[in-house]
Design a protein around this motif. Sequence first.
Motif, PDB file in Angstrom:
ATOM      1  N   TYR A 262       0.648   4.045  -2.878  1.00 40.81           N
ATOM      2  CA  TYR A 262       0.073   5.350  -2.548  1.00 40.81           C
ATOM      3  C   TYR A 262       1.017   6.277  -1.778  1.00 40.81           C
ATOM      4  CZ  TYR A 262      -4.138   2.608  -3.499  1.00 40.81           C
ATOM      5  OH  TYR A 262      -5.070   1.789  -4.079  1.00 40.81           O
TER       6      TYR A 262
ATOM      7  N   LYS B 157       3.777   7.871  -2.573  1.00 37.81           N
ATOM      8  CA  LYS B 157       4.291   9.057  -3.270  1.00 37.81           C
ATOM      9  C   LYS B 157       5.674   9.423  -2.736  1.00 37.81           C
ATOM     10  CE  LYS B 157       0.412   9.240  -5.491  1.00 37.81           C
ATOM     11  NZ  LYS B 157       0.342   8.803  -6.889  1.00 37.81           N
TER      12      LYS B 157
ATOM     13  N   ARG C 275      -4.556  -4.689  -8.507  1.00 36.57           N
ATOM     14  CA  ARG C 275      -4.330  -4.393  -7.083  1.00 36.57           C
ATOM     15  C   ARG C 275      -4.356  -5.678  -6.256  1.00 36.57           C
ATOM     16  NH1 ARG C 275      -7.942   0.246  -4.605  1.00 36.57           N
ATOM     17  NH2 ARG C 275      -6.827   1.281  -6.298  1.00 36.57           N
TER      18      ARG C 275
ATOM     19  N   LEU D  49       0.827  -1.207   0.000  1.00 38.99           N
ATOM     20  CA  LEU D  49       0.000   0.000   0.000  1.00 38.99           C
ATOM     21  C   LEU D  49       0.864   1.261   0.000  1.00 38.99           C
ATOM     22  CD1 LEU D  49      -2.817  -1.075   2.498  1.00 38.99           C
ATOM     23  CD2 LEU D  49      -2.910  -1.005  -0.003  1.00 38.99           C
TER      24      LEU D  49
END
Length: 297
Positions: free
Chosen positions: A81, A83, A171, A77
């Motif tokens: 996500y 970044k 995913r 994860l």
Amino acid sequence: MDFLEPAFMQRALLAAVLVGITAPAVGIYLVQRRQALMGDGIGHVAMTGVGLGFLLNSSPVWMATLVAVAGSVAMELIRAYGKTRGDLALALLFYGGMAGGVLLINLSPTGSNANLSSYLFGSLSTVSTEDVTAISVLAAFVVLVTVGLRRQLFAVSQDEEFARVTGLPVRALNLLIAVTAAVTVTVAMRVVGLLLVSALMVVPVAAAQQLSKSFRATFVLAVATGVTVTLAGTVTSYYQDVPPGATIVLYAIGIFIVLTLLATPLAKRRARAAEAAALDCDAQVPAARRPGDDVKV
């Protein structure tokens, strides 16, 4: 063949075979995804599970599996996500997992530095019947996933965008790879150790890639290499009284070097053959029909 007589060696050899199969089977997907060090990070997190197992007086293998699976899901994860802050979050997760494991195992009434060392670097004499049962169940899951879903996992590992366009649940498959890698780490920790398991997931695959070009051939050769080095390292550890994890990894690196030396002249020979074939094709084109002959100046 006297090494087959002790009961602990029988358990260790069985565990070694299972580790030799599962580690490269998962590692090939991690290498394709350029996540070769993921196993190392999961190994750090799994240390907290080992410590919890000793603290709660339960199976360290099963507890490490639960914690490692949770950590691998968190890692995936964060990768998807996280970044710009993703690297920092992963570092905190890795170091926190290792520190938590060391603290918990020392707080437990039955834990000690000797217990910690056997999980960090592997130990033959400490592989119990319960460990073999747990390793067998977890290894069966890993083989079922890596072989049964090899086409889907390969597609996701190669190109996520293309896999998403074709309708694959990207995913879910990414999470499945992460969970399978976590299970593999806990399968291998009793033989190779948490600090060296990542090498067994990557080095046999890298060695196989020196000779093979297709995914299937690489998979088979990597698994064969994994089984060979785990068995050889386990037997060597029995006779020479050396750490099994370090011995197994050094054998794997040795095979990588040998295959690399063999692959270099083979690659040059293939290149020369391809060049000769190209020149031969050019020579077979009729002179009157060569491109440019009909152009008038």
